[in-house]
Write a protein that holds these residues in place. Sequence first.
Motif, mmCIF file in Angstrom:
data_model
loop_
_atom_site.group_PDB
_atom_site.id
_atom_site.type_symbol
_atom_site.label_atom_id
_atom_site.label_comp_id
_atom_site.label_asym_id
_atom_site.label_seq_id
_atom_site.Cartn_x
_atom_site.Cartn_y
_atom_site.Cartn_z
ATOM 1 N N PHE A 116 52.240 48.205 50.899
ATOM 2 C CA PHE A 116 52.556 46.778 51.043
ATOM 3 C C PHE A 116 52.434 46.331 52.497
ATOM 4 C CE2 PHE A 116 55.455 43.183 51.533
ATOM 5 C CZ PHE A 116 55.040 42.362 50.498
ATOM 6 N N LEU A 129 50.378 44.629 45.450
ATOM 7 C CA LEU A 129 51.438 43.648 45.664
ATOM 8 C C LEU A 129 51.216 42.863 46.949
ATOM 9 C CD1 LEU A 129 54.739 45.471 44.595
ATOM 10 C CD2 LEU A 129 53.647 43.524 43.490
ATOM 11 N N ASN A 130 50.752 43.535 47.986
ATOM 12 C CA ASN A 130 50.478 42.848 49.251
ATOM 13 C C ASN A 130 49.420 41.766 49.073
ATOM 14 O OD1 ASN A 130 48.444 42.871 51.762
ATOM 15 N ND2 ASN A 130 50.530 43.144 52.532
ATOM 16 N N LYS A 131 48.368 42.069 48.323
ATOM 17 C CA LYS A 131 47.302 41.099 48.113
ATOM 18 C C LYS A 131 47.708 39.988 47.148
ATOM 19 C CE LYS A 131 44.459 43.085 50.843
ATOM 20 N NZ LYS A 131 44.121 42.423 52.143
ATOM 21 N N VAL A 141 50.747 38.458 47.141
ATOM 22 C CA VAL A 141 51.825 37.620 47.678
ATOM 23 C C VAL A 141 51.409 36.150 47.712
ATOM 24 C CG1 VAL A 141 53.170 37.119 49.741
ATOM 25 C CG2 VAL A 141 52.893 39.480 48.995
ATOM 26 N N SER A 142 50.202 35.894 48.181
ATOM 27 C CA SER A 142 49.756 34.497 48.276
ATOM 28 C C SER A 142 49.496 33.879 46.908
ATOM 29 C CB SER A 142 48.484 34.415 49.129
ATOM 30 O OG SER A 142 47.454 35.214 48.557
ATOM 31 N N VAL A 197 51.420 34.125 44.237
ATOM 32 C CA VAL A 197 52.662 33.704 43.570
ATOM 33 C C VAL A 197 52.939 32.230 43.819
ATOM 34 C CG1 VAL A 197 55.137 34.112 43.397
ATOM 35 C CG2 VAL A 197 53.582 36.038 43.701
ATOM 36 N N SER A 198 52.704 31.774 45.037
ATOM 37 C CA SER A 198 53.002 30.376 45.370
ATOM 38 C C SER A 198 52.059 29.396 44.693
ATOM 39 C CB SER A 198 52.928 30.175 46.891
ATOM 40 O OG SER A 198 51.636 30.520 47.372
ATOM 41 N N ALA A 217 50.878 39.912 40.603
ATOM 42 C CA ALA A 217 52.038 40.557 41.229
ATOM 43 C C ALA A 217 53.014 41.119 40.207
ATOM 44 C CB ALA A 217 52.772 39.552 42.129
#
Length: 364
Positions: free
Chosen positions: A254, A271-273, A275-276, A278-279, A286
């Motif tokens: 992450f 999960l790191n990729k 993150v953007s 989700v918004s 995710a």
Amino acid sequence: MNTTAPKTEALSFKTPRTGGFFSRLPVVHQLRQSMGWQRGMLITGLVITGVFVLTALLAPLIAPYGFAQRKADSLAFGTQQPPSGEHLWGTTVGGYDVFSRVVWGSQTALFVIVIAVVFSIFLGVLLGLVSGYFGGWLDRVLVVLCDAIYAFPSLLLAIVMSIVISGGRSSMWGGILAAAISITVVFIPQYFRVIRAETVRIKAEAYVESARVVGASSSRIMFRHVLRNATRTLPLIFTLNSSEAILTLAGLGFLGFGIEPTAAAEWGFDLNKAVSDVSTGIWWTALFPGVAIVLVVLGITLVGESLNDLADPRLRGRRAVSAASGDVAETSVVPGGTLTAGPGGLDGLETPDPIGDEPGEVRS
């Protein structure tokens, strides 16, 4: 008056029934001992852990696509595609199939767990055994060194070791070994402390002193007598450290110190990729890697906590102890007979004599 009874009635115990080799296996034995909530927790943990292991071993058969595959039949998958019949869990921002990445990620996690825990057990047990048995300046140096390592935050130490070993990013096996070795450094002090404490206690036992008297060498005493009795708690630590290894691996991925996406699938990197995403309402990229991490850690932790409870007699339920101990018949406390011995049986020992003697007096 002769109160002797047949010898066959003097002391009678019923030996608990014992099973075969399968029933004596560690996890099977604890499963037979467990009752109620303990059994439910243990079975749940075993089922989740078993599904995780089978998924990792059968990943090439389960996953419809490769972990780095972006197209099939010369057609690109597309990026951030929602779940559909073609892609059960959708696609990522990089155009990878989410379901395939999650399945292949279980294989990466299993490899890291096995390598990291095996290395840390070997080194931690060996150092703890030598330090606790010989003592002296070597013991003091090893204790200070392991305490210093243990004082560092585990994830920070793993990041530093990952950078030193592989520069933070590498190929599949290079990344797996880098993550496993970095996690190994974190786990060694835990095994060292447990084995050293047990070794210090066991080396003062009478059978160890007897082995020294008859001329047994130090290596034979350590590995034949001390080690066998000092490693009884290792299965518990193994399960708990396995779940921590998954979290550490996910944390490395992450934060960007994991494995390249084209070299292997790793849940923390995905999960790191995501993150953007989700918004913007793209939840599937995710959700599934995160659920995989939670379920695997939960399953292994349930197994570890259940084994820990069953290993401590104070934490077992009374029903579990009663069931494991077997049935015990009446035991003789009167020489030559059972509790029914004596004039008038047990009542004759406790009630007043009808002729007029003092209460509780027994006539000869």
